[in-house]
Design an enzyme around this catalytic site. Structure first.
Site, PDB file in Angstrom:
ATOM      1  N   HIS A 176      -3.604  -5.074   0.362  1.00  0.00           N
ATOM      2  CA  HIS A 176      -3.098  -5.441   1.692  1.00  0.00           C
ATOM      3  C   HIS A 176      -3.117  -6.960   1.885  1.00  0.00           C
ATOM      4  CE1 HIS A 176      -2.530  -1.643   3.947  1.00  0.00           C
ATOM      5  NE2 HIS A 176      -3.403  -1.156   3.076  1.00  0.00           N
ATOM      6  N   CYS A 187       0.836  -1.214   0.000  1.00  0.00           N
ATOM      7  CA  CYS A 187       0.000   0.000   0.000  1.00  0.00           C
ATOM      8  C   CYS A 187       0.869   1.262   0.000  1.00  0.00           C
ATOM      9  CB  CYS A 187      -1.004  -0.023   1.148  1.00  0.00           C
ATOM     10  SG  CYS A 187      -2.358   1.140   0.888  1.00  0.00           S
ATOM     11  N   GLU A 216      -1.520  -8.706   3.950  1.00  0.00           N
ATOM     12  CA  GLU A 216      -1.456  -9.089   5.377  1.00  0.00           C
ATOM     13  C   GLU A 216      -2.840  -9.129   6.012  1.00  0.00           C
ATOM     14  OE1 GLU A 216      -1.076  -6.135   4.289  1.00  0.00           O
ATOM     15  OE2 GLU A 216      -1.921  -4.732   5.750  1.00  0.00           O
TER      16      GLU A 216
END
Ligand code: MN
Length: 218
Positions: A193, A88, A195
């Site tokens: 994202h 990001c 994660e």
């Protein structure tokens, strides 16, 4: 630092070490030399002065100290062949560090065709849009496919690519969602994202590939 980043690195077999602010510029080369990899995480917008960007009223959470630290470390990682992954804000840091520019607001400067700023109030693993991965690209090899569904929590994005970077992942509106640094062991940035999608086998593979590249440095 969100623990989602820490958990993703741990799950992939790495040992996360958080870097504090305030380290003098002349020490950053030494720090980069002591690391096996660099993960550039999400966060606020980069100061527009850093890339001669268009000021916009939605530019927010600017932290010049963090900009300085991360841009310096990204340059060290690119030059020294240190594996790095930008997420990001991280893909934007990589592009700016190496001489590229950003749309300072996608909806106003690029397109409203797809909503990229799915926040606040959206689940962090909400599949906002697809990304198309270039055939033969690093991402294509890592994910083993050409299309992925990803989340999207950004109002800025890569505009002009920095020299040496190539764009190999795109949203359906044509926006750059992934970049790779040429002639580098592992230099990748993603606009989504991974994660926040810890159950996704594809996103686990991305982190695993990053950690494997870092392990190879030893
Ligand atoms: Mn997006």
């Amino acid at each position: 630092m969100h623990d989602t980043y820490v958990n993703a690195v741990l799950k992939a077999g790495g040992i996360p070490v958080l870097i504090p602010m305030g380290i003098p510029a002349e020490k950053l080369g030494h720090l980069a030399g002591a690391l096996d990899g660099l993960l550039l995480t999400g966060g606020g917008d980069i100061a527009v002065e850093r890339f001669n960007g268009e000021p916009h009223f939605r530019v927010g959470s600017v932290d010049p100290q963090r900009d300085e630290l991360e841009i310096s470390l990204a340059r060290h990682a690119a030059q020294a062949g240190l594996p790095f992954l930008g997420i990001c804000r991280g893909i934007q840091v990589i592009n700016v560090a190496l001489g590229g520019t950003l749309y300072t607001d996608i909806a106003d400067q690029f397109s409203k065709e797809i909503r990229h700023d799915c926040y606040p109030g959206w689940p962090r693993d909400f599949p906002a849009h697809a990304v198309e991965l270039e055939k033969g690209s690093r991402f294509n090899a890592i994910f083993g496919k050409q299309t992925l569904e990803v989340n999207s929590f950004h109002h800025q994005a890569v505009k002009e690519l920095a020299p040496g970077l190539i764009a190999t992942a795109f949203a359906p509106d044509g926006l750059i969602e992934g970049v790779e640094l040429l002639h580098h062991s592992f230099g990748l940035g993603v606009q989504w994202h991974p994660e926040c999608m810890p159950e996704s086998p594809e996103m686990q593979t991305l982190f695993r590939n990053f950690i494997e590249a870092a392990e190879k440095l030893n």
